[in-house]
Every structure is written in C-alpha cells, then in structure tokens.
Design a protein around this motif. Structure first.
Motif, short mmCIF file in Angstrom:
data_model
loop_
_atom_site.label_atom_id
_atom_site.label_comp_id
_atom_site.label_asym_id
_atom_site.label_seq_id
_atom_site.Cartn_x
_atom_site.Cartn_y
_atom_site.Cartn_z
N VAL A 84 0.86 -1.18 0.00
CA VAL A 84 0.00 0.00 0.00
C VAL A 84 0.90 1.23 0.00
CG1 VAL A 84 -1.76 1.24 1.32
CG2 VAL A 84 -1.76 -1.28 1.28
N GLY A 85 0.53 2.26 -0.76
CA GLY A 85 1.33 3.48 -0.80
C GLY A 85 0.88 4.46 0.28
N MET A 86 0.26 5.53 -0.13
CA MET A 86 -0.19 6.58 0.78
C MET A 86 -1.32 6.07 1.68
SD MET A 86 1.40 9.49 0.10
CE MET A 86 2.62 10.00 -1.11
N ASN A 87 -1.02 5.85 2.97
CA ASN A 87 -2.06 5.27 3.83
C ASN A 87 -2.08 5.84 5.24
OD1 ASN A 87 -4.22 3.43 4.09
ND2 ASN A 87 -2.89 1.93 5.09
N TYR A 88 -1.18 6.76 5.55
CA TYR A 88 -1.18 7.41 6.87
C TYR A 88 -1.47 8.90 6.67
CZ TYR A 88 0.59 3.29 9.29
OH TYR A 88 0.72 2.03 9.84
N LEU B 4 0.81 -8.28 2.58
CA LEU B 4 0.27 -6.95 2.32
C LEU B 4 0.98 -5.97 3.23
CD1 LEU B 4 -1.91 -5.12 1.01
CD2 LEU B 4 -3.49 -5.88 2.80
N TRP B 5 1.89 -5.17 2.63
CA TRP B 5 2.62 -4.14 3.39
C TRP B 5 1.73 -2.90 3.45
CZ3 TRP B 5 8.59 -3.81 3.35
CH2 TRP B 5 9.15 -5.09 3.39
N MET B 6 1.63 -2.31 4.65
CA MET B 6 0.57 -1.34 4.91
C MET B 6 0.98 0.13 4.84
SD MET B 6 -2.12 -3.08 4.99
CE MET B 6 -3.06 -1.56 5.25
N GLY B 7 2.18 0.44 4.39
CA GLY B 7 2.59 1.84 4.29
C GLY B 7 3.19 2.35 5.60
N ALA B 8 3.73 3.56 5.54
CA ALA B 8 4.43 4.15 6.69
C ALA B 8 3.99 5.59 6.90
CB ALA B 8 5.95 4.13 6.46
N GLU B 9 4.08 6.04 8.16
CA GLU B 9 3.78 7.45 8.42
C GLU B 9 5.02 8.32 8.23
OE1 GLU B 9 1.19 9.00 11.77
OE2 GLU B 9 3.15 9.80 12.35
N SER B 10 6.19 7.76 8.59
CA SER B 10 7.41 8.55 8.59
C SER B 10 8.56 7.76 7.98
CB SER B 10 7.81 8.92 10.03
OG SER B 10 6.76 9.59 10.67
N THR B 11 9.57 8.47 7.52
CA THR B 11 10.75 7.84 6.95
C THR B 11 11.98 8.47 7.60
OG1 THR B 11 11.08 9.46 5.20
CG2 THR B 11 9.52 7.70 4.75
N CYS B 12 13.16 7.86 7.35
CA CYS B 12 14.39 8.54 7.75
C CYS B 12 15.54 8.10 6.86
CB CYS B 12 14.72 8.30 9.23
SG CYS B 12 15.43 6.69 9.56
N GLN B 13 16.58 8.92 6.81
CA GLN B 13 17.75 8.69 5.97
C GLN B 13 18.62 7.56 6.52
OE1 GLN B 13 18.57 9.89 3.09
NE2 GLN B 13 20.74 9.38 2.92
N HIS C 48 2.04 15.51 4.65
CA HIS C 48 3.44 15.92 4.47
C HIS C 48 3.80 15.92 2.99
CE1 HIS C 48 7.66 16.43 5.52
NE2 HIS C 48 7.96 15.43 4.70
N ALA C 49 3.28 14.92 2.24
CA ALA C 49 3.59 14.82 0.81
C ALA C 49 2.73 15.75 -0.03
CB ALA C 49 3.39 13.37 0.35
N GLY C 50 1.77 16.41 0.60
CA GLY C 50 0.86 17.27 -0.16
C GLY C 50 -0.02 16.50 -1.13
N ALA C 51 -0.27 15.23 -0.82
CA ALA C 51 -1.06 14.36 -1.71
C ALA C 51 -2.53 14.37 -1.29
CB ALA C 51 -0.50 12.94 -1.68
#
Lengths: 257, 257
Positions: B59-63, B219-228, B69-72
């Motif tokens: 799943v992509g945009m799900n949080y 089924l991967w459910m997407g993430a709210e946050s990411t990091c480098q 944050h992505a303006g989506a």
C-alpha cells in the motif's frame, strides 16, 4: 524442445510436448534433469501457465509503432514493471471480464522470456545464455481502470488477465519471428516480434545491474498492437516458431459483494 | 505464536520461536500441521524472510500525516501496488546501498499482514479470519531513482531493499500497537500503527473483489514517517507486540559492469 505444465490427477506436472503426446516429468526442466513418469494425449491436456515465476517482470512501451501511436517518448534506457501471479491462467482457460468493466477491454500480444539461471551483473552474452526458452503472453487490460487507478493492480492483474503459454519453446530465434493477434479467427494485428526499442537481453543486462534474476522468472516484452475483446470471443496470440495461445472470453458471474 | 523461517543446514526451514530456542518444523504452519523436527538456539539463528509470497502487495499513501506531508490527496478507496521477492532479506542481514545511489536513501517502517487462506469476494469478517499473522517490513527506497524512473523497479526493488521479519506473530491486536523507527539506537519516528486511512481488512475486501488472495501473500501497509540511511548505520523497526526488525546498512562492493 517444448516444455509445459499440465494438470494431471489434480496436480500441476511438468511435461515435454511432442506431436501427439505430452510426456509427464518428475520435476522442472529449468532446475535440472527431470525423468519421464508417464504420458497424456496432447489433445486432452489441460494446460497450466508453463511456469509460476518468483518475480513477474513486464516491459511497457517497447515497440516504436506503439509508442508513436500513444504519443509517448521513446525510452532512452530499459525499464520494467511488475505483474502478479494470481492473474496467470493457461492456454485454453477463460479470460473472465469482471462485472464492473465497461469500455475498452483489450488484448496485448507479447513475447515472454523465461529465465533459466540465477543471474546478476550480466553481460549480453550472460543474458543470452540465461534465457531457458520463450513463451507467449496476453497482457489483458481494462483501460477504464487503468486510467482511474494509481497502479495497474486491477486493470492488468485481476484474476485471469494474464494468459501465458501454451508451452516454453527452447529452440527458436524468438526475435526473428512474427506475432499475430486474432479474434474469432480474424486477424487483428501482425508485427515483427523483434521490432523492439530494447530487446530481452538489453533488459536483462539493465535489470541485473541491481536485481538478481532467478530461474523461472519471466519477462514480458510488450506489444505493438492491441484489440478489443468481448464476452463470447476467442482470442489467439500466435508467435511463429513458438505456438498459439488461445483463450475464450467469459463474462463474470454474479457475486454477493 | 511466533513463526519464522531460518537457515538450517543450508536449507530454509520453518520454525516456532520460543524464549530461548527456535523449534524447527517439518513444513509451513500456514499450510497446516507442521511437526517439530529439531531445535536451534534462538541467539544463533540465521533469520530469513518469514515467508516468500506468491504475490507481494504494498500500500502506498495510507497514513494521514504522511499524505499531508507529501501534499497528496487522501485516497477515497483502497488501492495496492507490488514489490518483488528478489528484494526480500531477513532480520539481521545487510541492506546494501547500490554504488549508483546518491542522496535520499530512506527507511519506511511498515506493518505487514500475512494471508493464511485462499480468499475471493471477502467480507470484513472473512478478511479478519484470513490473516494468519503479522510481521514487520522496511520499504527501503532510493528517492533519486524513484523520481527518475517510470516504475519503482530499482528504487524500491533492488536486492536487499525489502527487509521483512523477524517472525510472524499470530496473537496480537496489530492495529493497537506503536511503530518505532530507530537508527543506531536513536529514535527517528514513532506513530500509532493503526492510524491508517484504510486498514488491512478494508484493503483485503477491496482487493478480493477482483483478485484471489493466496496463503502466504503479504500486504505491506505503508508508513507514516521515513528517515535517511547511510552505510555503517543499523536501522531498527519495532512494532510493539510483534518484535524488532534490525538490519545493518552496507555499501555495495565494486562490480565489473
């Protein structure tokens, strides 16, 4: 040689396809030496997809006339997308048009490379040596969903949308052949199979810069032309030197949800 | 119960994970009754991805906060994309940053649902009953490639870009947990695991309108946050009640091509 998977006694069994019979094999010819364990008459065989790939790769825009028709830019390097195994079905089995699909519901006739060995950082020579054989795919697509959705999940991956087969041909110069698309026996398209922007070996070299290909992986090579399908039709994709992949088109039945 | 796949004697073997040992099993617990055939000490186990899925859904945009944050736009219905099995790696194994990757190279901490049965036209109750258990995924992404390419083929599916594990937890209220992302022991993100636009059961209902889910599908459910991530880092994704998925980040070595 032609290798297939057929249903025998309720199981999926590999087979070597002859003129009149299919010799059933004890294992996968991709993995190694498989022994003959029986035969079934070829005209009664129930054909399954000739391989269930670990990863199902698909090339999009790859034929110059298709790209020009779509008004798209010619790719400057090989790229791939993915399709999903749930959508695979064999030669002779129905393509089911979902109840919710209206408008353009199309066939895309494609050459398919079947990978025979584990491969990374391949040269062109490695890529040629790594192709076990060739089969035929029909990249059935529901265009309304393709335009509505963010991904190709249901437009190209609904159950039965990926007929593949009838078998894997190991002894053919696949890029020197002709691809022909017929509906109910009438020709709808015919094009040189090898008239690609980037050929399968170009793609394998590029993919394996970053990705390990595995035995049984498939690479669908895109189509030059498409045509509309309606319930009741029978669609055939022929690639000379490989065979004919034929599937009837059925309407979906009613479901509670 | 916690089920894993570990490497034992050069083979991938299913195991039941206890406090100090992993009991090795004769077969897949998803498929049915597996017998205990041995044990290995838990602290020496070599963890593999806990399942190799027939189809790998993501799943992509799900949080809501990620979408803002992505303006989506907030999705108005569940949709899915795909990832590829070549990219899977287990708990403890390295994430390899390819030589050609510069700039943003990021971790995305995700809840993963593991499907336990064949399923089509599912109700919400069917969907709940069809989840065998839950594991953890890290959807590692090379953003430059993600923006350059037409598909996610190498940006999200290069070898080792999909750590999954360490095991499948069958007894947890997964949506009531907390997801935490750490790099070198420092917390980089923490969010309620269940704060999704559409939950796993919503997705299963929608997917199975057109697609048959199979045992072992993930089924991967997407993430709210990411990091480098940088070479030399160790990245951990923890979901309370499930476990901790930890992987070191290595630079790619030199290759002839």
């Amino acid at each position: 040689m032609r290798y297939a998977r057929v249903s025998a006694g309720g199981r999926a069994v590999w087979g070597r396809v002859g003129e009149t019979d299919v010799e059933l094999l004890s294992g996968s010819p991709i993995e190694g030496d498989a022994q003959v364990i029986g035969t079934v008459p070829r005209d009664t065989a129930l054909w399954l997809p000739p391989v269930v790939p670990p990863v199902f790769y698909a090339v999009g825009m790859n034929y110059p006339r298709h790209i020009a028709h779509a008004g798209a830019a010619v790719p400057d390097r090989p790229e791939v997308g993915y399709r999903a195994n749930n959508a695979l079905t064999g030669h002779g089995s129905p393509i089911v048009r979902p109840a919710g699909v209206e408008g353009r519901f199309e066939a895309e006739p494609e050459l398919v490379a079947v990978i025979g060995r584990t491969l990374k950082h391949a040269t062109h020579d490695d890529a040629r040596a790594a192709v076990f054989g060739w089969t035929i795919g029909n990249d059935v697509s529901a265009r309304t969903w393709q335009h509505q959705d963010r991904s190709f999940w249901r437009s190209k991956n609904s159950d039965t949308f990926k007929p593949m087969g009838p078998w894997i041909e190991t002894d053919v110069d696949a890029l020197a052949q002709t691809t022909t698309l017929r509906v109910n026996g009438e020709q709808r398209a015919s094009f040189p199979t090898g008239d690609m922007v980037f050929d399968p070996f170009d793609h394998i070299v590029e993919i394996t810069r970053h990705i390990t290909l595995q035995p049984g992986d498939v690479l669908w090579m895109g189509a030059e032309s498409t045509c509309q399908l309606e319930p009741g039709d029978t669609v055939e994709v022929e690639i000379s030197g490989i065979g004919v992949l034929s599937n009837p088109v059925h309407p979906e039945g009613n479901h509670p949800s």
